[in-house]
Design a protein around this motif. Structure first.
Motif, PDB file in Angstrom:
ATOM      1  N   VAL A  56       0.865  -1.177   0.000  1.00 33.52           N
ATOM      2  CA  VAL A  56       0.000   0.000   0.000  1.00 33.52           C
ATOM      3  C   VAL A  56       0.902   1.228   0.000  1.00 33.52           C
ATOM      4  CG1 VAL A  56      -1.664   1.347   1.333  1.00 33.52           C
ATOM      5  CG2 VAL A  56      -1.963  -1.110   1.098  1.00 33.52           C
ATOM      6  N   ASP A  57       0.761   2.038  -1.044  1.00 38.02           N
ATOM      7  CA  ASP A  57       1.595   3.227  -1.174  1.00 38.02           C
ATOM      8  C   ASP A  57       0.990   4.425  -0.455  1.00 38.02           C
ATOM      9  OD1 ASP A  57       3.769   2.329  -3.074  1.00 38.02           O
ATOM     10  OD2 ASP A  57       1.962   1.769  -4.190  1.00 38.02           O
ATOM     11  N   ILE A  58      -0.327   4.516  -0.450  1.00 36.12           N
ATOM     12  CA  ILE A  58      -1.014   5.634   0.201  1.00 36.12           C
ATOM     13  C   ILE A  58      -2.251   5.089   0.917  1.00 36.12           C
ATOM     14  CG2 ILE A  58      -2.163   7.854  -0.115  1.00 36.12           C
ATOM     15  CD1 ILE A  58      -0.584   8.066  -2.784  1.00 36.12           C
ATOM     16  N   LEU A  59      -2.383   5.441   2.182  1.00 33.37           N
ATOM     17  CA  LEU A  59      -3.564   5.084   2.961  1.00 33.37           C
ATOM     18  C   LEU A  59      -4.418   6.333   3.107  1.00 33.37           C
ATOM     19  CD1 LEU A  59      -5.001   2.915   4.705  1.00 33.37           C
ATOM     20  CD2 LEU A  59      -3.782   3.890   6.653  1.00 33.37           C
ATOM     21  N   VAL A  60      -5.677   6.238   2.716  1.00 36.57           N
ATOM     22  CA  VAL A  60      -6.596   7.371   2.786  1.00 36.57           C
ATOM     23  C   VAL A  60      -7.621   7.111   3.879  1.00 36.57           C
ATOM     24  CG1 VAL A  60      -8.322   8.736   1.541  1.00 36.57           C
ATOM     25  CG2 VAL A  60      -6.302   7.886   0.329  1.00 36.57           C
ATOM     26  N   ILE A  61      -7.754   8.073   4.788  1.00 38.59           N
ATOM     27  CA  ILE A  61      -8.791   8.046   5.821  1.00 38.59           C
ATOM     28  C   ILE A  61      -9.719   9.204   5.484  1.00 38.59           C
ATOM     29  CG2 ILE A  61      -9.297   8.188   8.287  1.00 38.59           C
ATOM     30  CD1 ILE A  61      -6.387   7.229   8.775  1.00 38.59           C
ATOM     31  N   ALA A  62     -10.887   8.876   4.929  1.00 38.54           N
ATOM     32  CA  ALA A  62     -11.767   9.889   4.341  1.00 38.54           C
ATOM     33  C   ALA A  62     -13.009  10.134   5.191  1.00 38.54           C
ATOM     34  CB  ALA A  62     -12.163   9.484   2.922  1.00 38.54           C
ATOM     35  N   GLY A  63     -12.891  11.039   6.143  1.00 35.06           N
ATOM     36  CA  GLY A  63     -14.037  11.498   6.913  1.00 35.06           C
ATOM     37  C   GLY A  63     -14.709  10.473   7.800  1.00 35.06           C
ATOM     38  N   PRO A  64     -13.963   9.805   8.686  1.00 31.27           N
ATOM     39  CA  PRO A  64     -14.613   8.836   9.569  1.00 31.27           C
ATOM     40  C   PRO A  64     -15.594   9.531  10.516  1.00 31.27           C
ATOM     41  CG  PRO A  64     -12.382   9.258  10.321  1.00 31.27           C
ATOM     42  CD  PRO A  64     -12.537   9.965   9.012  1.00 31.27           C
ATOM     43  N   VAL A  88      -5.251  12.122   5.466  1.00 25.04           N
ATOM     44  CA  VAL A  88      -6.287  12.051   6.489  1.00 25.04           C
ATOM     45  C   VAL A  88      -7.195  13.259   6.354  1.00 25.04           C
ATOM     46  CG1 VAL A  88      -6.762  11.889   8.964  1.00 25.04           C
ATOM     47  CG2 VAL A  88      -4.683  10.866   8.030  1.00 25.04           C
ATOM     48  N   MET A  89      -8.481  12.997   6.167  1.00 25.72           N
ATOM     49  CA  MET A  89      -9.483  14.055   6.063  1.00 25.72           C
ATOM     50  C   MET A  89     -10.474  13.863   7.206  1.00 25.72           C
ATOM     51  SD  MET A  89     -10.007  13.923   1.932  1.00 25.72           S
ATOM     52  CE  MET A  89      -9.925  12.123   1.814  1.00 25.72           C
ATOM     53  N   LEU A  90     -10.476  14.804   8.152  1.00 19.25           N
ATOM     54  CA  LEU A  90     -11.325  14.686   9.328  1.00 19.25           C
ATOM     55  C   LEU A  90     -12.276  15.865   9.429  1.00 19.25           C
ATOM     56  CD1 LEU A  90      -8.764  13.658  12.097  1.00 19.25           C
ATOM     57  CD2 LEU A  90     -10.495  12.228  11.031  1.00 19.25           C
ATOM     58  N   ASP A  91     -13.498  15.572   9.834  1.00 26.48           N
ATOM     59  CA  ASP A  91     -14.456  16.621  10.153  1.00 26.48           C
ATOM     60  C   ASP A  91     -14.242  17.037  11.600  1.00 26.48           C
ATOM     61  OD1 ASP A  91     -15.805  16.634   7.664  1.00 26.48           O
ATOM     62  OD2 ASP A  91     -16.929  14.844   8.248  1.00 26.48           O
TER      63      ASP A  91
END
Length: 125
Positions: A56-64, A88-91
């Protein structure tokens, strides 16, 4: 001609789904954009897998919407400590344990909201 890179998008915490076409809560357009750049993309249920797979080259965490468990944070830490990359994209006010964990990597997640006045208005779409 180069080997394609692997993008893994976490799932299991209320993140946007790669198959959801809803323009407000889905991530199908993100998936399409990633695929157009010749990356492979897949969902990664970190809780059931237990680690970020090799390759895995990039792990995306999209708005948990929910927080990460201890084992998931450990897997994320192992991945990052081995030189892994994450987006990482967080609200605001979501996933406080994940936010606290990210401080170990110099990322301070504030309880702020960013507005782009040229493109959207507060409370707008």
């Amino acid at each position: 001609t180069r080997p394609s890179k692997q993008v893994a998008v976490t799932s299991g915490h209320g993140e946007c789904s790669l198959d959801d076409v809803d323009r407000r809560k889905g991530c199908s357009q993100m998936r399409s954009a990633i695929l157009q750049e010749s990356y492979r993309v897949e969902e990664l249920p970190l809780a059931s897998v237990g680690s970020v797979p090799r390759g895995v080259d990039i792990l995306v965490i999209a708005g948990p919407k929910g927080d990460f468990l201890d084992g998931e944070l450990q897997a994320l830490g192992d991945y990052l400590d081995e030189g892994g990359n994450a987006l990482v994209m967080l609200d605001p006010y979501r996933a406080p344990r994940l936010s606290a964990f990210l401080r170990n990597y110099g990322l301070i997640v504030g309880e702020n909201v960013i507005l782009d006045p040229e493109n959207r208005l507060a409370g707008g779409e």
